[in-house]
Design a protein around this motif. Structure first.
Motif, PDB file in Angstrom:
ATOM      1  N   LEU A  63     -22.577  -1.528  12.815  1.00 18.46           N
ATOM      2  CA  LEU A  63     -24.036  -2.073  12.072  1.00 18.46           C
ATOM      3  C   LEU A  63     -25.124  -0.975  12.677  1.00 18.46           C
ATOM      4  O   LEU A  63     -25.826  -0.700  11.768  1.00 18.46           O
ATOM      5  CB  LEU A  63     -24.400  -3.455  12.581  1.00 18.46           C
ATOM      6  CG  LEU A  63     -23.924  -4.716  11.848  1.00 18.46           C
ATOM      7  CD1 LEU A  63     -24.370  -5.833  12.268  1.00 18.46           C
ATOM      8  CD2 LEU A  63     -23.812  -4.372  10.302  1.00 18.46           C
ATOM      9  N   THR A  64     -24.810  -0.583  13.898  1.00 20.62           N
ATOM     10  CA  THR A  64     -26.017   0.497  14.110  1.00 20.62           C
ATOM     11  C   THR A  64     -25.561   1.510  15.208  1.00 20.62           C
ATOM     12  O   THR A  64     -24.513   1.482  15.487  1.00 20.62           O
ATOM     13  CB  THR A  64     -27.251  -0.416  14.758  1.00 20.62           C
ATOM     14  OG1 THR A  64     -28.382   0.193  14.839  1.00 20.62           O
ATOM     15  CG2 THR A  64     -26.883  -1.277  16.008  1.00 20.62           C
ATOM     16  N   LYS A  69     -35.217   4.370  20.388  1.00 23.44           N
ATOM     17  CA  LYS A  69     -36.374   4.928  19.486  1.00 23.44           C
ATOM     18  C   LYS A  69     -36.677   3.465  18.891  1.00 23.44           C
ATOM     19  O   LYS A  69     -36.229   2.500  18.620  1.00 23.44           O
ATOM     20  CB  LYS A  69     -35.493   5.734  18.611  1.00 23.44           C
ATOM     21  CG  LYS A  69     -35.370   7.083  19.262  1.00 23.44           C
ATOM     22  CD  LYS A  69     -34.935   8.097  18.009  1.00 23.44           C
ATOM     23  CE  LYS A  69     -34.444   9.534  18.869  1.00 23.44           C
ATOM     24  NZ  LYS A  69     -35.554  10.038  19.716  1.00 23.44           N
ATOM     25  N   LYS A  70     -38.132   3.761  18.641  1.00 22.48           N
ATOM     26  CA  LYS A  70     -38.964   2.551  18.147  1.00 22.48           C
ATOM     27  C   LYS A  70     -38.343   2.003  16.936  1.00 22.48           C
ATOM     28  O   LYS A  70     -38.346   0.769  16.744  1.00 22.48           O
ATOM     29  CB  LYS A  70     -40.206   3.087  17.904  1.00 22.48           C
ATOM     30  CG  LYS A  70     -40.355   4.178  16.631  1.00 22.48           C
ATOM     31  CD  LYS A  70     -41.688   4.317  16.497  1.00 22.48           C
ATOM     32  CE  LYS A  70     -41.947   5.515  15.195  1.00 22.48           C
ATOM     33  NZ  LYS A  70     -43.434   5.683  15.101  1.00 22.48           N
ATOM     34  N   TRP A  71     -37.467   2.698  15.938  1.00 22.77           N
ATOM     35  CA  TRP A  71     -37.087   2.045  14.768  1.00 22.77           C
ATOM     36  C   TRP A  71     -35.844   1.057  15.018  1.00 22.77           C
ATOM     37  O   TRP A  71     -35.482   0.333  14.138  1.00 22.77           O
ATOM     38  CB  TRP A  71     -36.376   3.185  13.962  1.00 22.77           C
ATOM     39  CG  TRP A  71     -37.404   4.260  13.548  1.00 22.77           C
ATOM     40  CD1 TRP A  71     -38.534   3.944  12.662  1.00 22.77           C
ATOM     41  CD2 TRP A  71     -37.327   5.314  14.148  1.00 22.77           C
ATOM     42  NE1 TRP A  71     -39.270   5.213  12.810  1.00 22.77           N
ATOM     43  CE2 TRP A  71     -38.862   5.987  13.449  1.00 22.77           C
ATOM     44  CE3 TRP A  71     -36.864   6.198  15.133  1.00 22.77           C
ATOM     45  CZ2 TRP A  71     -39.458   7.235  13.857  1.00 22.77           C
ATOM     46  CZ3 TRP A  71     -37.508   7.408  15.469  1.00 22.77           C
ATOM     47  CH2 TRP A  71     -38.540   8.046  14.782  1.00 22.77           C
ATOM     48  N   PHE A  72     -35.187   1.074  16.140  1.00 22.64           N
ATOM     49  CA  PHE A  72     -34.037   0.123  16.728  1.00 22.64           C
ATOM     50  C   PHE A  72     -34.689  -0.914  17.675  1.00 22.64           C
ATOM     51  O   PHE A  72     -33.755  -1.724  18.013  1.00 22.64           O
ATOM     52  CB  PHE A  72     -33.029   1.092  17.357  1.00 22.64           C
ATOM     53  CG  PHE A  72     -32.629   2.213  16.393  1.00 22.64           C
ATOM     54  CD1 PHE A  72     -31.379   1.634  15.596  1.00 22.64           C
ATOM     55  CD2 PHE A  72     -33.135   3.257  16.391  1.00 22.64           C
ATOM     56  CE1 PHE A  72     -30.925   2.737  14.724  1.00 22.64           C
ATOM     57  CE2 PHE A  72     -32.311   4.301  15.370  1.00 22.64           C
ATOM     58  CZ  PHE A  72     -31.314   3.973  14.555  1.00 22.64           C
ATOM     59  N   GLN A  73     -35.951  -1.123  17.820  1.00 21.64           N
ATOM     60  CA  GLN A  73     -36.575  -1.958  18.631  1.00 21.64           C
ATOM     61  C   GLN A  73     -36.969  -3.322  17.910  1.00 21.64           C
ATOM     62  O   GLN A  73     -37.555  -2.897  16.749  1.00 21.64           O
ATOM     63  CB  GLN A  73     -37.654  -1.432  19.452  1.00 21.64           C
ATOM     64  CG  GLN A  73     -37.170  -0.098  20.450  1.00 21.64           C
ATOM     65  CD  GLN A  73     -36.209  -0.493  21.490  1.00 21.64           C
ATOM     66  OE1 GLN A  73     -36.244  -1.531  22.075  1.00 21.64           O
ATOM     67  NE2 GLN A  73     -35.238   0.129  21.408  1.00 21.64           N
ATOM     68  N   ILE A  74     -36.545  -4.329  18.598  1.00 18.94           N
ATOM     69  CA  ILE A  74     -37.227  -5.713  17.731  1.00 18.94           C
ATOM     70  C   ILE A  74     -38.636  -5.787  18.481  1.00 18.94           C
ATOM     71  O   ILE A  74     -38.706  -6.227  19.753  1.00 18.94           O
ATOM     72  CB  ILE A  74     -36.363  -6.968  18.168  1.00 18.94           C
ATOM     73  CG1 ILE A  74     -34.879  -6.594  17.516  1.00 18.94           C
ATOM     74  CG2 ILE A  74     -36.709  -8.125  17.514  1.00 18.94           C
ATOM     75  CD1 ILE A  74     -33.742  -7.449  18.024  1.00 18.94           C
ATOM     76  N   ASN A  83     -33.185  -4.171  21.888  1.00 20.71           N
ATOM     77  CA  ASN A  83     -32.722  -3.237  20.680  1.00 20.71           C
ATOM     78  C   ASN A  83     -31.682  -3.862  19.885  1.00 20.71           C
ATOM     79  O   ASN A  83     -31.157  -4.862  20.170  1.00 20.71           O
ATOM     80  CB  ASN A  83     -32.715  -1.926  21.013  1.00 20.71           C
ATOM     81  CG  ASN A  83     -31.134  -1.536  21.717  1.00 20.71           C
ATOM     82  OD1 ASN A  83     -30.325  -2.859  21.791  1.00 20.71           O
ATOM     83  ND2 ASN A  83     -30.925  -0.496  22.314  1.00 20.71           N
ATOM     84  N   LEU A  84     -31.433  -3.254  18.660  1.00 19.65           N
ATOM     85  CA  LEU A  84     -30.805  -4.287  17.630  1.00 19.65           C
ATOM     86  C   LEU A  84     -29.057  -3.956  18.282  1.00 19.65           C
ATOM     87  O   LEU A  84     -28.586  -4.878  18.072  1.00 19.65           O
ATOM     88  CB  LEU A  84     -30.655  -3.381  16.407  1.00 19.65           C
ATOM     89  CG  LEU A  84     -32.143  -3.514  15.501  1.00 19.65           C
ATOM     90  CD1 LEU A  84     -32.123  -2.740  14.375  1.00 19.65           C
ATOM     91  CD2 LEU A  84     -32.051  -4.916  15.153  1.00 19.65           C
TER      92      LEU A  84
END
Length: 243
Positions: A63-64, A69-74, A83-84
């Motif tokens: 999935l990931t 990095k910020k795009w992968f943080q909840i 993170n995801l």
């Protein structure tokens, strides 16, 4: 209007206008990585009368990526700060469970199927001989995945989620062209839990009219009122997350 058909332990299950509503229990990751709890949820759902049990087939790696990095943080909600990748590691259903779960579900007389999230999960679910595939709303635009699923020649249930009309049309065209015999489209609001006032259930009739397929609702709201309303508007399949 085409009738949706699924092979089940008792023969062929027909779904559509004139037939009983097909009720699906979505187990998702609600087992919290406990096989015992997964069985308890499945048995409770079947005891309540559902027709099918649905799982999700993925791993964190399918999935990931493991990135800080910020795009992968909840950044909000109950999983804020994770993170995801770490979340999916906790939420996925171990693949080694799924054959045993399928056998248990079918022994109880219900249908077992799953959402495939990438091509390796399709290969795995084919090895289990699942009778139908689910495409989650975020995968509706994954054309390679749709082609892979279509080549299995199994019926497919699609959740439309945030997909545009053009994206749904392309997904349906891709599946039919690749070999899918029957398609059902699920209208849903990609929100957990969903507020009934945001669910726009009139879309169910619109999808039926535009695509001439069996339509349905994966009901992410609390309670059962929205599901009842959806059936009154023509939904032939209801899916509910259970825990």
């Amino acid at each position: 209007m085409q009738i949706f058909k699924i092979k089940n332990p008792k023969g062929i299950k027909k779904i559509g206008p004139g037939f009983a509503t097909f009720v699906v229990a979505e187990v998702s990751g609600n087992h919290n990585q406990s096989y015992k709890k997964a069985l308890q949820i499945i048995d409770a759902a079947i005891n309540a009368g559902v027709d099918a049990i649905k799982m999700q087939t993925y791993t964190a790696d399918t999935l990931t990526i493991d990135s800080d990095k910020k795009w992968f943080q909840i950044t909000e909600g109950p999983w804020k700060g994770q993170n995801l990748y770490d979340l999916y590691k906790k939420a996925f259903t171990p693949w080694e469970w799924q054959k045993k779960l399928k056998e248990h579900v079918e022994k109880r007389g219900a249908i077992f199927f799953s959402s495939a999230f990438d091509e390796t999960s399709v290969d795995f679910l084919q090895s289990l001989k699942v009778p139908v595939y689910k495409v989650a709303s975020f995968e509706v635009v994954d054309i390679g995945l749709l082609e892979k699923i279509g080549k299995t020649k199994k019926p497919v249930i699609i959740s439309r989620g945030m997909a545009s009309l053009a994206e749904i049309k392309l997904a349906v065209k891709t599946l039919y062209k690749s070999g899918t015999p029957k398609i059902a489209i699920l209208h849903c609001a990609s929100d957990y839990p969903a507020d009934p006032k945001d669910m726009n259930l009139s879309t169910i009739r619109d999808l039926t009219k535009k695509f001439k397929v069996v339509t349905a609702l994966p009901d992410h709201s609390l309670g059962i009122a929205t599901s009842i309303a959806a059936v009154a508007l023509g939904a032939s399949i209801i899916e509910k997350h259970v825990t």
